[in-house]
Write a protein that holds these residues in place. Sequence first.
Motif, PDB file in Angstrom:
ATOM      1  N   VAL A 238      40.643  32.367  28.963  1.00 38.50           N
ATOM      2  CA  VAL A 238      39.508  32.844  29.749  1.00 38.50           C
ATOM      3  C   VAL A 238      40.009  33.798  30.823  1.00 38.50           C
ATOM      4  O   VAL A 238      40.951  33.499  31.550  1.00 38.50           O
TER       5      VAL A 238
ATOM      6  N   HIS B 178      38.696  35.414  34.142  1.00 35.50           N
ATOM      7  CA  HIS B 178      37.612  35.272  35.115  1.00 35.50           C
ATOM      8  C   HIS B 178      37.638  36.441  36.080  1.00 35.50           C
ATOM      9  O   HIS B 178      38.695  36.839  36.554  1.00 35.50           O
ATOM     10  N   SER B 179      36.491  36.993  36.355  1.00 36.08           N
ATOM     11  CA  SER B 179      36.403  38.126  37.276  1.00 36.08           C
ATOM     12  C   SER B 179      35.083  38.059  38.039  1.00 36.08           C
ATOM     13  O   SER B 179      34.227  37.229  37.750  1.00 36.08           O
ATOM     14  N   ASP B 180      34.964  38.967  38.977  1.00 34.11           N
ATOM     15  CA  ASP B 180      33.682  39.103  39.643  1.00 34.11           C
ATOM     16  C   ASP B 180      32.835  40.074  38.817  1.00 34.11           C
ATOM     17  O   ASP B 180      33.187  40.410  37.689  1.00 34.11           O
TER      18      ASP B 180
ATOM     19  N   GLN C 210      35.538  36.162  28.358  1.00 35.82           N
ATOM     20  CA  GLN C 210      35.290  36.639  29.711  1.00 35.82           C
ATOM     21  C   GLN C 210      34.365  35.682  30.445  1.00 35.82           C
ATOM     22  O   GLN C 210      33.394  35.182  29.895  1.00 35.82           O
ATOM     23  N   SER C 211      34.694  35.446  31.700  1.00 35.32           N
ATOM     24  CA  SER C 211      33.888  34.622  32.586  1.00 35.32           C
ATOM     25  C   SER C 211      33.648  35.433  33.851  1.00 35.32           C
ATOM     26  O   SER C 211      34.578  36.018  34.397  1.00 35.32           O
ATOM     27  N   CYS C 212      32.414  35.489  34.286  1.00 31.91           N
ATOM     28  CA  CYS C 212      32.086  36.206  35.516  1.00 31.91           C
ATOM     29  C   CYS C 212      31.442  35.251  36.502  1.00 31.91           C
ATOM     30  O   CYS C 212      30.628  34.417  36.117  1.00 31.91           O
ATOM     31  N   GLY C 213      31.820  35.399  37.748  1.00 32.29           N
ATOM     32  CA  GLY C 213      31.199  34.601  38.797  1.00 32.29           C
ATOM     33  C   GLY C 213      29.738  34.990  38.969  1.00 32.29           C
ATOM     34  O   GLY C 213      29.325  36.111  38.656  1.00 32.29           O
TER      35      GLY C 213
ATOM     36  N   ASP D 172      32.385  30.566  43.121  1.00 33.98           N
ATOM     37  CA  ASP D 172      32.854  31.053  41.828  1.00 33.98           C
ATOM     38  C   ASP D 172      34.119  31.878  41.975  1.00 33.98           C
ATOM     39  O   ASP D 172      34.871  32.052  41.044  1.00 33.98           O
ATOM     40  N   ASN D 173      34.344  32.409  43.135  1.00 36.28           N
ATOM     41  CA  ASN D 173      35.475  33.306  43.344  1.00 36.28           C
ATOM     42  C   ASN D 173      36.518  32.719  44.283  1.00 36.28           C
ATOM     43  O   ASN D 173      37.289  33.434  44.884  1.00 36.28           O
TER      44      ASN D 173
END
Length: 115
Positions: free
Chosen positions: A13, A15-17, A38-41, A48-49
């Motif tokens: 995964v 993870h990004s903003d 992909q995982s987004c906050g 989330d960040n």
Amino acid sequence: MAHGRGGLQPGCVIHSDRGSECTSTRFQDRIRELELRQSCGRTGSCFDNAAAESFWALLKEEIGTRVWPDRATARADVFDFIETFYNRRRLRRHKVFGYLTPPETRQRHRHTLAA
């Protein structure tokens, strides 16, 4: 860069903003190419960040918020912090992680998966 240096396996995964770089077609195409997820906050959710915010706080603590003579010097200092300290030598500050460096943590994880 994370894929090239970290040996990310398909299914990992990322993870990004929701910044424009991370929501761009080019970035998303590369994620699919590498078979990553992909995982987004969520918008407006600081929780989330938290990991990213922790990184930025440590960066500011370690190299400060000084003014550099030029962009190239600033980039070199940030790169040096990330590549020689943050990614290789820093210890995780919690006993749950065994006070290991990131490479030691990855090695332990790979060993656990192999077992």
